[in-house]
Design an enzyme around this catalytic site. Structure first.
Site, PDB file in Angstrom:
ATOM      1  N   GLU A   1       0.819  -1.214   0.000  1.00 29.73           N
ATOM      2  CA  GLU A   1       0.000   0.000   0.000  1.00 29.73           C
ATOM      3  C   GLU A   1       0.850   1.260   0.000  1.00 29.73           C
ATOM      4  O   GLU A   1       1.794   1.407   0.768  1.00 29.73           O
ATOM      5  CB  GLU A   1      -0.944   0.036   1.196  1.00 29.73           C
ATOM      6  CG  GLU A   1      -1.876   1.249   1.126  1.00 29.73           C
ATOM      7  CD  GLU A   1      -3.102   1.158   1.997  1.00 29.73           C
ATOM      8  OE1 GLU A   1      -4.055   1.919   1.749  1.00 29.73           O
ATOM      9  OE2 GLU A   1      -3.121   0.330   2.925  1.00 29.73           O
TER      10      GLU A   1
ATOM     11  N   GLU B   1     -12.581   3.823   0.702  1.00 28.44           N
ATOM     12  CA  GLU B   1     -12.002   3.806   2.049  1.00 28.44           C
ATOM     13  C   GLU B   1     -12.041   5.216   2.659  1.00 28.44           C
ATOM     14  O   GLU B   1     -11.033   5.716   3.140  1.00 28.44           O
ATOM     15  CB  GLU B   1     -10.559   3.289   2.016  1.00 28.44           C
ATOM     16  CG  GLU B   1     -10.042   2.878   3.399  1.00 28.44           C
ATOM     17  CD  GLU B   1      -8.530   2.660   3.431  1.00 28.44           C
ATOM     18  OE1 GLU B   1      -8.073   1.971   4.352  1.00 28.44           O
ATOM     19  OE2 GLU B   1      -7.831   3.163   2.551  1.00 28.44           O
TER      20      GLU B   1
END
Length: 295
Positions: free
Chosen positions: A176, A275
């Site tokens: 990520e 998110e």
């Protein structure tokens, strides 16, 4: 010289064209709401649990029910304890928890290999058991005193130890990208170029980037061009508005329709997960975010 066995090369070719269909086949085509399931367009939209934050406290099963009703493919950042509920509602574990940390204990710190390697190996097994596509990795923090160059080398060494298992399992490890300016001071994998160089050095179709649009807007901007230039190294997307990491409405600087169209036009076949932290009614907000990203 290529020393890989032909079977490994075939697996690599398969992973390169993998669309997540295997995961959907295992969990059932969505879903208990078949026939009324809205379209998420050309992108396989998914959610993270944080989009349900609000006055009402949702159980995970309630999250699954609402996620399925709204037509999403699945839920990110889950483990085996969640697989049964996801399957019940025809959903996919779109990103399985893996190994590493945003702060101390990231995969750039070899002293934590005794913890992180077993976790990653188990996460790959867990994902493969239900034909889930992705497992997350987190690089770790510069506060350990490790330089970006040494941290890159350490991450490559770690990923080289697990890439063959991931290839054999047809699973993609997604590192990520996070911002180190606002939310995660010191996080090392905070620029696309660093992450791309990591992917190039590992040289595996089972190691890609989780490109978080919110985080990279803070660090770099130039979102569309960056995605176009580095598309082959991106295995997953996260969304949120900026500033604030909330829903991407008219108060936010990111305009998602052309971003989504760019990604879809590139032929992206992975998952595109929301998110953000909602400031309004979670379900109404989630429906709106879904519709904005339909292209």
């Amino acid at each position: 010289m290529n020393t890989e066995k032909p079977s490994t090369i075939n697996r690599r070719n398969f992973i390169t064209s993998m669309t997540g269909i295997g995961a959907i086949a295992t969990f059932g085509s969505a879903s208990a709401f078949a026939g009324t399931k809205p379209s998420t367009g050309r992108l396989k939209q998914a959610v993270c649990k944080g989009v349900f934050r609000g006055k009402k406290k949702y159980t995970f099963e309630e999250m699954c029910q609402e996620t399925a009703k709204l037509g999403f493919y699945g839920i990110d950042l889950v483990g085996p304890e969640s697989f049964a509920d996801l399957k019940k509602y025809g959903l996919v574990p779109t990103m399985v928890r893996g190994a590493g940390s945003i702060k101390e204990g990231g995969i750039l710190e070899p002293q934590y290999d005794s913890k992180n390697l077993p976790r990653m190996r188990q996460a790959i097994k867990d994902a493969a058991s239900v034909k889930a596509r992705n497992v997350i990795a987190l690089a770790g923090n510069r506060s350990s005193g490790i330089s970006d160059e040494q941290g890159l080398e350490n991450c490559v060494k770690f990923l080289n130890k697990v890439k063959t298992q991931a290839e054999d399992a047809e699973v993609v490890i997604c590192m990520e990208l996070l911002n180190s300016k606002v939310n995660h001071p010191g996080y090392m994998c905070d620029h696309t170029a660093w992450g791309v160089e990591m992917c190039k050095q590992v040289d595996s179709p089972s190691v890609k980037l989780l490109y978080d649009i919110y985080h990279m807007q803070i660090m770099e901007g130039d979102i569309i061009r960056t995605i176009q230039d580095n598309f082959e190294y991106i295995g997953h997307f996260h969304t949120a508005g900026n500033p604030g990491r909330h829903e991407f409405d008219e108060t936010q600087e990111l305009y998602y329709p052309p971003i989504c169209k760019t990604i879809a036009d590139l032929g992206y076949d992975g998952f595109f997960a929301h998110e953000y932290t909602p400031t309004k009614d979670p379900l109404g907000t989630l429906k709106k975010m879904r519709d904005i990203c339909v292209v």
